[in-house]
Design a protein around this motif. Structure first.
Motif, PDB file in Angstrom:
ATOM      1  N   VAL A   1      19.381   7.242 110.292  1.00  0.00           N
ATOM      2  CA  VAL A   1      19.662   6.557 109.028  1.00  0.00           C
ATOM      3  C   VAL A   1      21.130   6.783 108.682  1.00  0.00           C
ATOM      4  O   VAL A   1      21.574   7.927 108.558  1.00  0.00           O
ATOM      5  CB  VAL A   1      18.773   7.096 107.890  1.00  0.00           C
ATOM      6  CG1 VAL A   1      19.162   6.433 106.563  1.00  0.00           C
ATOM      7  CG2 VAL A   1      17.301   6.860 108.189  1.00  0.00           C
ATOM      8  N   LEU A   2      21.885   5.711 108.520  1.00  0.00           N
ATOM      9  CA  LEU A   2      23.271   5.788 108.063  1.00  0.00           C
ATOM     10  C   LEU A   2      23.278   5.317 106.608  1.00  0.00           C
ATOM     11  O   LEU A   2      23.416   4.130 106.310  1.00  0.00           O
ATOM     12  CB  LEU A   2      24.180   4.924 108.941  1.00  0.00           C
ATOM     13  CG  LEU A   2      24.210   5.284 110.429  1.00  0.00           C
ATOM     14  CD1 LEU A   2      25.195   4.386 111.176  1.00  0.00           C
ATOM     15  CD2 LEU A   2      24.553   6.752 110.637  1.00  0.00           C
ATOM     16  N   ASP A   3      23.103   6.277 105.721  1.00  0.00           N
ATOM     17  CA  ASP A   3      22.923   5.979 104.306  1.00  0.00           C
ATOM     18  C   ASP A   3      24.267   5.690 103.646  1.00  0.00           C
ATOM     19  O   ASP A   3      25.216   6.463 103.780  1.00  0.00           O
ATOM     20  CB  ASP A   3      22.243   7.182 103.636  1.00  0.00           C
ATOM     21  CG  ASP A   3      21.879   6.918 102.188  1.00  0.00           C
ATOM     22  OD1 ASP A   3      21.511   5.766 101.871  1.00  0.00           O
ATOM     23  OD2 ASP A   3      21.966   7.857 101.379  1.00  0.00           O
ATOM     24  N   GLU A   4      24.356   4.571 102.937  1.00  0.00           N
ATOM     25  CA  GLU A   4      25.543   4.108 102.208  1.00  0.00           C
ATOM     26  C   GLU A   4      26.674   3.643 103.125  1.00  0.00           C
ATOM     27  O   GLU A   4      27.786   3.382 102.659  1.00  0.00           O
ATOM     28  CB  GLU A   4      26.091   5.201 101.250  1.00  0.00           C
ATOM     29  CG  GLU A   4      25.057   5.808 100.331  1.00  0.00           C
ATOM     30  CD  GLU A   4      24.502   4.849  99.285  1.00  0.00           C
ATOM     31  OE1 GLU A   4      24.697   3.638  99.436  1.00  0.00           O
ATOM     32  OE2 GLU A   4      23.876   5.313  98.332  1.00  0.00           O
ATOM     33  N   VAL A   5      26.408   3.498 104.406  1.00  0.00           N
ATOM     34  CA  VAL A   5      27.468   3.052 105.306  1.00  0.00           C
ATOM     35  C   VAL A   5      27.938   1.641 104.952  1.00  0.00           C
ATOM     36  O   VAL A   5      29.119   1.297 105.112  1.00  0.00           O
ATOM     37  CB  VAL A   5      27.001   3.136 106.779  1.00  0.00           C
ATOM     38  CG1 VAL A   5      25.895   2.126 107.077  1.00  0.00           C
ATOM     39  CG2 VAL A   5      28.166   2.962 107.726  1.00  0.00           C
ATOM     40  N   LEU A   6      27.031   0.804 104.434  1.00  0.00           N
ATOM     41  CA  LEU A   6      27.421  -0.556 104.073  1.00  0.00           C
ATOM     42  C   LEU A   6      28.292  -0.567 102.819  1.00  0.00           C
ATOM     43  O   LEU A   6      29.140  -1.452 102.647  1.00  0.00           O
ATOM     44  CB  LEU A   6      26.175  -1.428 103.869  1.00  0.00           C
ATOM     45  CG  LEU A   6      25.235  -1.527 105.080  1.00  0.00           C
ATOM     46  CD1 LEU A   6      24.056  -2.439 104.768  1.00  0.00           C
ATOM     47  CD2 LEU A   6      25.977  -2.005 106.312  1.00  0.00           C
ATOM     48  N   TYR A   7      28.100   0.428 101.929  1.00  0.00           N
ATOM     49  CA  TYR A   7      29.006   0.563 100.783  1.00  0.00           C
ATOM     50  C   TYR A   7      30.403   0.931 101.258  1.00  0.00           C
ATOM     51  O   TYR A   7      31.405   0.506 100.676  1.00  0.00           O
ATOM     52  CB  TYR A   7      28.499   1.650  99.834  1.00  0.00           C
ATOM     53  CG  TYR A   7      27.516   1.171  98.800  1.00  0.00           C
ATOM     54  CD1 TYR A   7      27.761   0.042  98.023  1.00  0.00           C
ATOM     55  CD2 TYR A   7      26.332   1.866  98.579  1.00  0.00           C
ATOM     56  CE1 TYR A   7      26.851  -0.384  97.074  1.00  0.00           C
ATOM     57  CE2 TYR A   7      25.422   1.446  97.630  1.00  0.00           C
ATOM     58  CZ  TYR A   7      25.683   0.322  96.880  1.00  0.00           C
ATOM     59  OH  TYR A   7      24.772  -0.097  95.945  1.00  0.00           O
ATOM     60  N   ALA A   8      30.481   1.754 102.295  1.00  0.00           N
ATOM     61  CA  ALA A   8      31.793   2.141 102.821  1.00  0.00           C
ATOM     62  C   ALA A   8      32.565   0.915 103.296  1.00  0.00           C
ATOM     63  O   ALA A   8      33.789   0.846 103.155  1.00  0.00           O
ATOM     64  CB  ALA A   8      31.627   3.153 103.952  1.00  0.00           C
TER      65      ALA A   8
END
Length: 240
Positions: free
Chosen positions: A168-175
């Motif tokens: 799980v790459l959490d908040e990667v899309l916010y980055a």
């Protein structure tokens, strides 16, 4: 319509015993017995999931899947981007304590204190450095997974570079939204993903259209109403 016990149907509801109530529910009130968690390998992993939108629940959904996979004995890791903390959230979130108690699931928080671009006193250059460092860590984990046989059980306490079944790459899309990572960085990660690894990406209030051709599942979590809009801050046990 099913036949019922005449003695039960004639008895007033106030006189129905708890045992009779359980028997008459769908499933008969039976609670399956939990199995012990032993190393196992998933038979059908390998998809890419993206959870985005302005609603609450993206990380919650991803963590739910992570715990579900860990419960089956699969090796799982949660790598968090951006969530370095804020004055409204304690440093130790509830999921960290729960993860520590369950075999086979681990986590890392690579965020910088505060939130990029919100003028909260945090250093935007440090946010950038942390995001790039998290990207490098994700690439390292993917490289380890590529070298592992993910069709076989993995050591539940093993090093991440020895392979994971679900990442799980959490908040990667916010980055990406914040300009800390590029869309091409995410697409490169998908190219590096081994076939048997399930990869979950979360974050972003903006639709990640660049993922539509590559991701197998794209879910928008849409806000209808949120307590934050009337000044309710993050609450312990629900938001962290």
């Amino acid at each position: 319509m099913t036949d019922s016990d005449p003695a039960t149907s004639e008895r007033p509801a106030s006189e129905t015993t708890p045992e009779q109530t359980r028997r008459e529910t769908p499933g008969g009130g039976v609670r399956p017995t939990a199995d012990s968690i032993e190393p196992a390998a998933p038979a059908e992993f390998g998809l890419v999931q993206a959870w985005w939108g302005g609603g609450k629940g993206k990380t919650t959904a991803a963590l739910g899947m992570a715990f579900r996979a860990a419960g089956h004995g699969y090796r799982v890791h949660v790598l968090q981007f951006l969530k370095g903390g804020a004055d409204s959230v304690e440093g130790v979130r509830g999921e960290y304590n729960a993860i520590a108690a369950v075999p086979g699931i681990s986590y890392e928080n690579t965020g910088h204190y505060g939130w990029h671009g919100l003028l909260d006193g945090s250093d935007d250059d440090e946010h950038l450095a942390k995001a790039r460092g998290a990207l490098a860590r994700a690439e390292e984990i993917l490289s380890g997974a590529a070298d592992a046989d993910l069709t076989e059980p993995l050591d539940l306490d093993g090093d991440l570079t020895d392979g994971v079944h679900l990442l799980v790459l959490d908040e990667v899309l916010y980055a990406v939204d914040q300009g800390l990572l590029d869309e091409s960085d995410i697409l490169d990660l998908l190219e590096q993903k081994p076939d048997s690894l399930e990869l979950v990406l979360t974050g972003s209030h903006t639709e990640p259209t660049y993922l539509l051709d590559s991701a197998d599942l794209v879910t928008e979590v849409r806000k209808v109403k949120h307590p934050f809009d009337r000044g309710v801050r993050a609450r312990k046990g629900t938001e962290y």
